[in-house]
Structures are given as structure tokens and as C-alpha cells.
Write an enzyme that holds these catalytic residues in place. Structure first.
Site, short mmCIF file in Angstrom:
data_model
loop_
_atom_site.label_atom_id
_atom_site.label_comp_id
_atom_site.label_asym_id
_atom_site.label_seq_id
_atom_site.Cartn_x
_atom_site.Cartn_y
_atom_site.Cartn_z
N MET A 1 21.88 -36.92 33.96
CA MET A 1 21.74 -36.80 35.40
C MET A 1 23.09 -36.98 36.10
O MET A 1 23.38 -36.32 37.10
CB MET A 1 20.73 -37.80 35.94
CG MET A 1 20.31 -37.56 37.38
SD MET A 1 19.47 -35.98 37.63
CE MET A 1 17.80 -36.41 37.13
N GLU B 1 17.32 -61.09 26.51
CA GLU B 1 16.34 -61.48 27.54
C GLU B 1 15.94 -60.33 28.45
O GLU B 1 14.81 -60.30 28.94
CB GLU B 1 16.91 -62.64 28.39
CG GLU B 1 16.98 -63.98 27.66
CD GLU B 1 18.27 -64.20 26.90
OE1 GLU B 1 18.46 -65.31 26.37
OE2 GLU B 1 19.10 -63.25 26.83
N PHE C 1 26.80 -77.51 31.70
CA PHE C 1 26.84 -76.44 30.71
C PHE C 1 25.59 -75.56 30.82
O PHE C 1 24.47 -76.05 30.82
CB PHE C 1 26.95 -77.02 29.30
CG PHE C 1 26.93 -75.99 28.22
CD1 PHE C 1 27.97 -75.08 28.08
CD2 PHE C 1 25.86 -75.90 27.33
CE1 PHE C 1 27.96 -74.12 27.08
CE2 PHE C 1 25.83 -74.95 26.32
CZ PHE C 1 26.89 -74.05 26.20
N GLN C 2 25.79 -74.26 30.92
CA GLN C 2 24.73 -73.26 31.03
C GLN C 2 23.82 -73.52 32.24
O GLN C 2 22.62 -73.28 32.19
CB GLN C 2 23.91 -73.16 29.74
CG GLN C 2 24.71 -72.55 28.59
CD GLN C 2 23.86 -72.15 27.40
OE1 GLN C 2 22.80 -72.72 27.16
NE2 GLN C 2 24.32 -71.17 26.64
N LYS D 1 14.96 -79.20 31.79
CA LYS D 1 14.72 -79.61 30.40
C LYS D 1 13.98 -80.94 30.31
O LYS D 1 13.04 -81.09 29.52
CB LYS D 1 16.06 -79.71 29.67
CG LYS D 1 15.96 -79.98 28.18
CD LYS D 1 17.33 -79.87 27.52
CE LYS D 1 17.23 -80.02 25.99
NZ LYS D 1 18.56 -79.82 25.35
#
Length: 632
Positions: A510, A83, A145-146, A195
Site C-alpha cells: 500500500m 507482549e 527498575f522496570q 508486585k
């Protein structure tokens, strides 16, 4: 930069419709659809052609509707491998086009994986709309969940955000999100969709682009005429003016007006990392980038100028160095669309809030009306001084007999692909690219404010999707490249013909440079050689082309081969391992206190040489007296 707007849950449906839509809008018959379809149709109406995303449980209803919509050819979804890559690709798309980039992620870890990309866009004022799935409404707050509170997590790094409680709000929310993301100071807007909202059917009435009216959100775009007149007077009085141009000039498309103003008054121009491309770096008035790794002549100029005209920049610490010594002898004109930035770090004599292009158009119009322009000798001494600095402290490509200097790679890539879109990751390679490439507007795409390693490849994918017939080249380092290398799978799947040039020195370059300079050469956890993948084999594993360059004699032909290939390519160039990026302004020092400057070449004397024997004046290149022959 977060915008405060009325909560969607605080308005009735009638109030919301009255507030958000024009009274002149035609009556549209409602259509029974799901929330997911309404979301996608609303995106389509706002001109969205590409969505970068990754599916998951909570966002599956939207992806189910996307399956049907994508079959019509109206929207194309690009499946990323992580993502974070979706957010960076949407960001790269937005920077290259000026349009709003769109990305999708599911709830929980899918949403949190977007956070770095959202913060990157927020810091650089990039217009994006981020859609996340969320657990069903009835279980929000139960640690389902999630489930994560992505609305709360992202509050500090978005311009505005929404949780959709009712599918009927979706068309309005999408229209508002695009309006907020793309107007005023641009930025990312989050839409969190539970959802069951995506599943639920309702009577859908579209909200067309441009029809929203947001109470309390009225960005100032037109500059105050009195302040514009005051700015012109300061410019006319100045003998050492300097234009300091930032990303706001890119966002507003003000490059034409900046050129006109610079030429009207003979004002030299320096840009920030975000402002690269706003002024032609081949122009004689261009000083390139200023700041920590800016050109010496830009940093000397900002130290000695008597007037600093700041256009769409925010006096960032990487630009200013020691703030109280930044342009300390100068009066300041600050033009910016965000009133919060004007006076935040430096109080200007003339503040002008407005869209920088519109402000400059009005300023130039006023100059024409009054006949204001630079006089032939007004800035000549200043320009002569700057040109002397240019000659004494040029950007230098070092010569190493046994290795390839990374600057040489950048210069050669730029020579062979002068008009390409360039993305970068973050580190030494980013600074060398900023120093040596010459970019047009929107063709420089780099994470400036957040400094996000891993940005370059997915951002290049976003830019190439937007401009499939243009060269898109990612300049990366071996450490940065490994942050998001899985997006090679995205490039391979869709045949997205991006080219990646890795300046491979086996270090976090760097970090190593700072450890060498400021930490007693204690190289803690910065060497990347052990565990470094074989880039050529890695490319082959993803089904794309890999090239390895180990000798200088290979470089030109390898770059030509890379550019000619009709497929994604990774070119691994083994460069000098301990090369440092100079000039450099150490932390806490003023811009004039750079380290790593080239030593000025000794100048031939123009003074006559007088003979010690007879006193005759001789030319400085004479070795013996022309009168008596005595050795001089």
C-alpha cells in the site's frame, strides 16, 4: 470513550462493598489467599478459559499462583513470544467469541509492549481486560527498575483503568473491569497490579459476575420511542434508502434484525470494514464494503441516496472521504450506543442512542404493529440503478499471463474455505480480502481503526484457541507478516493449527501504491526484497510446514494441501509485484471520485439504423439495408 468512575482509593471498604455488590448476595466465608490467587480466581469466576501472556519480574507472583491454578485445568495460559502478540491474540479471541479477551504482561517494557495491542482494541471497540505487573507500592514513582506509568501511558486508549493499592480491592476491580469492558460500547480495561499486592495475603471474599453496581455508569441500551417512530416515517418516505452498517452491529449481534429490516423495505446494505459479516454478502441487497477501497456501486449509492440509515458506525474518514460531500443529498438516521459518536462527524436528522440490536427489535416491532413496510415499486428504480452500477463497475480479478494476481489467491482461498474465520494484517492484502471474501458474523477479524501491521497472525492464534475445530486463516503481506512472525513459536509450541497465506510482492504494497500515485513514483524505503527471509526455511526453523507457490498452476493444489494439513502452515505466494488495489478514493476526494474503475463494456445499441439511401428502418445488428441492400 474513557469512562469516569470514582477513584478506588476514595471509598471506604464498606462503601465499596455496598456500591459494588447486590444486597441479595449470599454471605461467603472469607478465605486467606494472596492477591495473585484472588485475581486468578476472580478471572475464573468471570468465565475466563484462556490467558495470553508473557512473564516477568513484577508479575511473577501472579504467575506463581497461575502455575497452581493451571495445574487444575481450570485456566489455560498461552505463552506468546512478545507482549504485543498477547494483546492481539486476546483481541482475536474476543472478536471471534464476543467474550472478553484477557492478556498479561509484566511492568516496564512488558507493559509498554502491550500498548499497540491495547490501542488496536480501543479503536475497534473490542472488550479486553489487560493485567500488568507493577513495581512494589513503596517504590512507585522512584524510577525503579522496570517501572513505567502504564496507567498514565494508556489513559487515552482504554475505556477505564485501575491501579490496585489494596489486595482486598481485587475481586471488586475484576468484576467492575469485566462489566465495563463488555457493556455499553465495548473496550479495553487495564488493571495494574503492584508486585507486593500480588504477594500479600488477605481475607478473600469473591465478587460474583453481574453483582457490580457502578455509580455514574449507566449505558443507554433502549432507544427513544419517539425517535424510533420518526425513523420509521423517514424510511417510509424514502425512495433511495441505504443501510450503512458498522462494527456496532457485530458487537450487538444485530445481523438478523438488519436482514429483516433490509428485506421489509427493500433497502440495499453496505458495510464498513468493521461491519463485514453483519449482512450476508451473497444477498441480492448486499453492496459489500464502502469507502476508500469499497465497491464502486456502494460508493455511488452512498453519494446518491436520499436516506442513510447508519447502524453502529461512526462516519470514519476512510468511509466518508470528503466529509461534506458524503451522502450530501440524504437525511440521516444514526443508531449507536455511544452518544459521543452521534453527531460527532455528521449531524443526523434522527439520532437514536441505544444498543443497535435492541433499537432495531423495537423498530421492527413498531413496523409490525402499524403495518409499515415497503411497497412493491417504492425503491425499484433505485435498485435498478444500483444493479446497473454493479454490471458496469464490478470487482475485477485481473488476468496476468506471467504472474499470479493477488485477487485470484483471495478468491481461491475463499472458494475452498468459505466458512473459515479470516484474520488479516494491514495493507493491500487486507483490502483485497475485504473486497473478495464473503464472511459470516464474527468470522472477519481485522484491525480497522488503528491499521496495525502484525495483527493477523496473533489474532488468528486467539481465534483458533477459541474455536479449535474451525478453519482459521490469516491473510497477510510479506511486510506485515514480519512484524509479529515470532508468534510462529507460539503456534508451534501449542500446535495451534492456523494457516497463514502471504501475498508476497516484495513491497510494503500500500505504501508503494501511494508513492506511485501521489509521490512521483519515489519509492522511499518501501521495497522489502533485500533481507526477505526464505519463508519455507523459516517455517521449518519453527517446526511447522511451509509451502511456496510461484506458478498459477500450483495454486489450487497448494491451498488444498494447506487446508488439509493438521498443523500450522505458512503459504508464501509470489504474486504480481506492481498490482494496485482498486477502486480507490484519493484523500480529500468524495466517494464518487474513485480512481481505477474498470471501463464499462460497450453496450449493443437497441436503436434502429435508418438506411441513408431509402430511409428504411433496420435492426441495429444489420450490416446492409433489408429493403435496397445499401451498406449501412
Amino acid at each position: 470513550m474513557t469512562v469516569s468512575l470514582p477513584s478506588p482509593t476514595s471509598l471506604s471498604q464498606t462503601e465499596k462493598h455496598t456500591q459494588s455488590t447486590s444486597s441479595a448476595s449470599p454471605v461467603v466465608e472469607p478465605k486467606r489467599v494472596t492477591g495473585g490467587f484472588a485475581l486468578l480466581d476472580s478471572l475464573l469466576r468471570h468465565g475466563v478459559e484462556y490467558i495470553f501472556g508473557y512473564p516477568g519480574g513484577a508479575i511473577l507472583p501472579i504467575y506463581d499462583d497461575l502455575y497452581k491454578v493451571e495445574a487444575t485445568g481450570s485456566i489455560k495460559h498461552i505463552l506468546v513470544r512478545h507482549e504485543q502478540g498477547a494483546a492481539h491474540a486476546a483481541d482475536g479471541y474476543a472478536r471471534a467469541t464476543g467474550k472478553v479477551g484477557v492478556c498479561f504482561g509484566t511492568s516496564g517494557p512488558g507493559a509498554t509492549n502491550l500498548v499497540t495491542g491495547i490501542a488496536t482494541a480501543y479503536m475497534d471497540s473490542i472488550p479486553m481486560v489487560i493485567v500488568t505487573g507493577q513495581v512494589p507500592r513503596k517504590v512507585i514513582g522512584t524510577d525503579a527498575f522496570q517501572e513505567t506509568d502504564i496507567y498514565g501511558i494508556t489513559l487515552p486508549i482504554v475505556k477505564h483503568s485501575y491501579i490496585v493499592r489494596d489486595p482486598q480491592d481485587l475481586p471488586r476491580i475484576v468484576a467492575e473491569a469485566f462489566h465495563i469492558a463488555s457493556t455499553g460500547r465495548p473496550g479495553p480495561v487495564l488493571i495494574d497490579v503492584p508486585k507486593d499486592v500480588a504477594f500479600e495475603e488477605f481475607d478473600y471474599v469473591p465478587v460474583e459476575p453481574g453483582s457490580v453496581k457502578l455509580r455514574g455508569y449507566r449505558p443507554t441500551v433502549k432507544g427513544n420511542p419517539r425517535q424510533i417512530n420518526a425513523a420509521i416515517e423517514l424510511i417510509k418516505e424514502s425512495r433511495r434508502p441505504l443501510l450503512y452498517v458498522g462494527g456496532g452491529a457485530i458487537a450487538s449481534g444485530a445481523h438478523g434484525e438488519i436482514k429483516e429490516l433490509a428485506e421489509l423495505f427493500n433497502i440495499p446494505v453496505t458495510t464498513t470494514l468493521m461491519g463485514i459479516g453483519a449482512f450476508d454478502e451473497h444477498h441480492p441487497l448486499s453492496l459489500g464494503m464502502l469507502g476508500m477501497h469499497g465497491t464502486a456501486y456502494a460508493n455511488f449509492a452512498v453519494t446518491d441516496c436520499d436516506l442513510l440509515i447508519c447502524v453502529g458506525a461512526r462516519f470514519d474518514d476512510r468511509v466518508t472521504g470528503k466529509l461534506d460531500e458524503f451522502a450530501s443529498h440524504a437525511k440521516v438516521i444514526h443508531i449507536d450506543i455511544d452518544p459521543a459518536e452521534v453527531g460527532k462527524n455528521r449531524v443526523p436528522e434522527v439520532p437514536i442512542v441505544g444498543d443497535v440490536r435492541k433499537v432495531l427489535i423495537d423498530l421492527l416491532r413498531r413496523c409490525k404493529q402499524t403495518g409499515a413496510k415497503g411497497t412493491p415499486n417504492q425503491n425499484q428504480e433505485w435498485l435498478n440503478l444500483i444493479n446497473r452500477w454493479r454490471e458496469e463497475y464490478p470487482l475485477v480479478v485481473p488476468q496476468h499471463p506471467d504472474s499470479i494476481p493477488p485477487q485470484e489467491v483471495i478468491v481461491e482461498v475463499g472458494r475452498q474455505a468459505p466458512h473459515a474465520f479470516y484474520t488479516t494484517d494491514v495493507g493491500q492484502h487486507q483490502m483485497w480480502a475485504a473486497q473478495f471474501l464473503k464472511n459470516g458474523p464474527r468470522r472477519w477479524i481485522s484491525s480497522a481503526g488503528l491499521g496495525t501491521m502484525g495483527f493477523g497472525l496473533p489474532a488468528a492464534i486467539g481465534a483458533k484457541v477459541a474455536f479449535p475445530n474451525e478453519d482459521v486463516i490469516c491473510i497477510s503481506g510479506d511486510a506485515s507478516f514480519q512484524m509479529c512472525l515470532q508468534e510462529l513459536g507460539t503456534a508451534s509450541q501449542y500446535g495451534i493449527n492456523v494457516k497463514t497465506v502471504i501475498l508476497n510482492n516484495g513491497w510494503q504494497g500500500m505504501v508503494r501504491q501511494w508513492q506511485q500515485a501521489f509521490h512521483g513514483e519515489r519509492y522511499s524505503c518501501s521495497n522489502m526484497e533485500v533481507g526477505m527471509p526464505d519463508i519455507e526455511l523459516l517455517a521449518k526453523a519453527y517446526g511447522i510446514k511451509g509451502i511456496v507457490v510461484t506458478e498459477r498452476e500450483q495454486l489450487k493444489d497448494a491451498i488444498a494441501e494447506m487446508l488439509a494439513a493438521d498443523c500450522p502452515v505458512i503459504m508464501d505466494v509470489r504474486v504480481t509485484k506492481d498490482e494496485n488495489c482498486y477502486p480507490m478514493v484519493p484523500t480529500g476526494k468524495s466517494n464518487a471520485q474513485m480512481v481505477g474503475l474498470p471501463k464499462p463494456a460497450p453496450k449493443a445499441s437497441t436503436e434502429p439504423v435508418y438506411c441513408s439511401h431509402c430511409g428504411t428502418s433496420n435492426a441495429p445488428n444489420h450490416n446492409f439495408c433489408s429493403e435496397c441492400g445499401t451498406k449501412l
